[in-house]
Enzyme design. Structure first.
Site, PDB file in Angstrom:
ATOM      1  N   ARG A  13       0.826  -1.206   0.000  1.00  0.00           N
ATOM      2  CA  ARG A  13       0.000   0.000   0.000  1.00  0.00           C
ATOM      3  C   ARG A  13       0.862   1.260   0.000  1.00  0.00           C
ATOM      4  NH1 ARG A  13      -2.024   0.813   4.685  1.00  0.00           N
ATOM      5  NH2 ARG A  13      -3.246  -1.105   4.781  1.00  0.00           N
ATOM      6  N   TYR A  15     -10.709  21.354 -12.979  1.00  0.00           N
ATOM      7  CA  TYR A  15     -11.471  20.163 -13.394  1.00  0.00           C
ATOM      8  C   TYR A  15     -12.675  20.022 -12.443  1.00  0.00           C
ATOM      9  CZ  TYR A  15     -12.692  15.240 -13.380  1.00  0.00           C
ATOM     10  OH  TYR A  15     -13.390  14.070 -13.377  1.00  0.00           O
ATOM     11  N   ASP A  72      -1.484  21.656 -10.458  1.00  0.00           N
ATOM     12  CA  ASP A  72      -1.866  20.506 -11.272  1.00  0.00           C
ATOM     13  C   ASP A  72      -1.265  20.714 -12.661  1.00  0.00           C
ATOM     14  OD1 ASP A  72      -3.194  18.788 -13.058  1.00  0.00           O
ATOM     15  OD2 ASP A  72      -4.986  18.696 -11.795  1.00  0.00           O
ATOM     16  N   LYS A 105      -3.713  10.736 -18.095  1.00  0.00           N
ATOM     17  CA  LYS A 105      -3.739  11.517 -19.319  1.00  0.00           C
ATOM     18  C   LYS A 105      -2.442  11.340 -20.105  1.00  0.00           C
ATOM     19  CE  LYS A 105      -7.636  12.305 -17.738  1.00  0.00           C
ATOM     20  NZ  LYS A 105      -7.939  13.103 -16.591  1.00  0.00           N
TER      21      LYS A 105
HETATM   22  O1  7XF Z   1      -8.651  11.015 -11.171  1.00  0.00           O
HETATM   23  P1  7XF Z   1      -8.229  11.271 -12.592  1.00  0.00           P
HETATM   24  O2  7XF Z   1      -7.010  10.497 -12.982  1.00  0.00           O
HETATM   25  O3  7XF Z   1      -9.383  11.114 -13.557  1.00  0.00           O
HETATM   26  O4  7XF Z   1      -7.746  12.798 -12.681  1.00  0.00           O
HETATM   27  C1  7XF Z   1      -8.497  13.891 -12.222  1.00  0.00           C
HETATM   28  C2  7XF Z   1      -8.039  15.109 -12.948  1.00  0.00           C
HETATM   29  C3  7XF Z   1      -7.147  15.953 -12.307  1.00  0.00           C
HETATM   30  N1  7XF Z   1      -6.680  17.067 -12.907  1.00  0.00           N
HETATM   31  C4  7XF Z   1      -7.057  17.388 -14.160  1.00  0.00           C
HETATM   32  C5  7XF Z   1      -6.527  18.641 -14.783  1.00  0.00           C
HETATM   33  C6  7XF Z   1      -7.936  16.561 -14.853  1.00  0.00           C
HETATM   34  O5  7XF Z   1      -8.284  16.906 -16.095  1.00  0.00           O
HETATM   35  C7  7XF Z   1      -8.448  15.401 -14.237  1.00  0.00           C
HETATM   36  C8  7XF Z   1      -9.385  14.493 -14.935  1.00  0.00           C
HETATM   37  N2  7XF Z   1     -10.030  15.061 -16.031  1.00  0.00           N
HETATM   38  C9  7XF Z   1     -10.752  14.251 -17.021  1.00  0.00           C
HETATM   39  C10 7XF Z   1     -11.271  15.220 -18.092  1.00  0.00           C
HETATM   40  O6  7XF Z   1     -11.231  16.439 -17.891  1.00  0.00           O
HETATM   41  O7  7XF Z   1     -11.652  14.756 -19.170  1.00  0.00           O
HETATM   42  C11 7XF Z   1     -11.775  13.401 -16.365  1.00  0.00           C
HETATM   43  C12 7XF Z   1     -12.892  12.876 -17.148  1.00  0.00           C
HETATM   44  S1  7XF Z   1     -14.471  13.100 -16.304  1.00  0.00           S
END
Ligand code: 7XF
Length: 400
Positions: A64, A117, A189, A214
């Site tokens: 973990r 986000y 971020d 991403k």
């Molecule tokens: O928990 P995740 O790996 O989905 O990441 C969350 C997240 C954190 N920071 C940024 C700038 C993000 O864009 C995201 C996730 N975004 C996707 C999007 O905007 O398409 C999630 C799809 S609902």
């Protein structure tokens, strides 16, 4: 034999992304690091186990908190971001929430930028206040508004740049300068840019978080997160946040996929950026396009800042059509190659509608206030041949 070209020079980003922290000789010559698919680690003696638990002896204890496949990825990402230490998590949300839950206590204050986000925004505005943490919102593009929200209780300042979904670019050094006056930690971020295009620690930020889902993974086949920062902070997040608050550890298999993705990060970002630039220039000239947001366009409001702060403009584009929501939806439905899906940073070009998808959690009023138009579309330009992506967009625009 010394290589005269590399003498006295640190290795480049791709070289470190491919080699750092792994010697094949340590694993029977295996070129690719093995996946340590194990939940627990045997102690050589009872005393050795007890000492490891007390932190008096190095070694792996339980999956973990640490696993050797994670360690390689963490060291590579720390190096790419220019930080001391890294820590992987099960998702981007887990990276961000593990940092916050480890560092904040009731009574502390946080200031966030108003464009994040959707679920990150929900975490700050709906979750943290339930635990007695005061969350204030500012417009970080106007740093005065940040200063107005800072106090001696501010523990952290949080933003994305470029921001999801409309690519606002925020001056990292300027935010750092103001936040550090009250000793607040600056957490950035860096998902949209990746360390291939922007390294916020170089501008004084304290901690970087990523949705590794991403560009870092890059192939749409995993969820993951990572944070990078000073050793003492990362250790605290690991020993509290990861160990007994969130428990949101990343599978060794996903670490393997991420190590594989990282090898091509730099060249992928170049291609994403080049194709996005071509698409942005095409859209900017199209009569049915009302507005476009891409940091690489000369008339983008923060173009000069983006040019200074980033080494490329990335693969994301925001745009609105004349005719509002109905036409945006119609356009999405006319696309044949560009795929209707949330997420970003994949080989496939993706399109989504933030108001009803990634940012639906914001209220309509909040979206309007925060510059997330009802008709806004967000494109994540993939790695297909540029002409094919442009052709698909052109035929869909002709059809609506
Ligand atoms: O928990 P995740 O790996 O989905 O990441 C969350 C997240 C954190 N920071 C940024 C700038 C993000 O864009 C995201 C996730 N975004 C996707 C999007 O905007 O398409 C999630 C799809 S609902």
């Amino acid at each position: 034999m010394t290589n005269p070209v590399r003498r006295n020079r640190p290795q480049g980003l791709s070289t470190r992304a491919i080699h750092l922290g792994y010697d094949p000789a340590s694993e029977q010559g295996a070129l690719t690091p093995p996946i340590y698919m194990t939940s627990t680690f045997a102690f050589e003696t009872a005393e050795a186990g007890s000492e490891m638990f007390k932190g008096e002896r190095p070694g792996y204890i339980y999956g973990r908190t640490r696993n050797p496949t994670q360690t390689i990825l963490e060291e590579r990402m720390a190096s790419l971001e220019g930080g001391e230490a890294g820590m992987t998590t099960a998702s981007g949300m887990a990276a961000m929430s593990s940092v916050m839950m480890s560092l904040l206590s009731a009574g502390d204050e946080v200031v966030i930028d108003h464009t994040l986000y959707g679920n990150t925004f929900a975490y700050f505005t709906q979750a943290l206040p339930r635990f007695g943490i005061v969350v204030r919102i500012a417009d970080f593009m106007n740093p005065e508004t940040l200063t107005a929200q800072l106090s001696e209780k501010t523990r952290a300042v949080y933003f994305e740049t470029p921001a999801n979904p409309n690519l606002r670019v925020i001056d990292i050094a300027e935010i750092v300068r103001r936040a550090h006056k009250v000793n607040a930690l600056v957490v950035v971020d860096n998902t949209f840019a990746t360390p291939a295009l922007q390294r916020p620690l170089e501008y004084g930020a304290d901690v970087i978080v990523h949705s590794a889902t991403k560009y870092l993974g890059g192939h749409g086949d995993l969820l993951g997160g990572i944070l990078v920062g000073p050793k003492d902070i990362v250790t605290k997040v690991r020993q509290t946040g990861l160990r007994w608050i969130t428990g949101a550890t990343l599978s060794p298999f996903n670490c393997f996929l991420l190590l594989r993705g990282l090898k091509t990060l730099e060249i992928r970002m170049e291609r994403h950026s080049a194709s996005a630039q071509a698409m942005a220039e095409f859209l900017a000239k199209h009569p049915k396009v009302e507005s476009i947001s891409y940091p690489g366009l000369p008339d983008f409001p923060q173009h000069a800042l983006a040019k200074k702060q980033m080494s490329g403009f990335g693969g994301l584009i925001g745009f609105e059509l004349e005719g509002g929501v109905a036409r945006s939806m119609a356009l999405m439905n006319e696309l044949k190659l560009i795929t209707r899906a949330v997420s970003l940073g994949d080989a496939e070009t993706l399109i989504q509608h933030p108001a009803s998808m990634t940012h639906a959690i914001y209220g309509a009023e909040e979206r309007a206030k925060h510059g997330i138009g009802d008709g806004l579309l967000r494109l994540s330009i993939g790695l297909e041949n540029t002409d094919d992506i442009l052709y698909d967009m052109e035929q869909a625009l002709n059809a609506v």
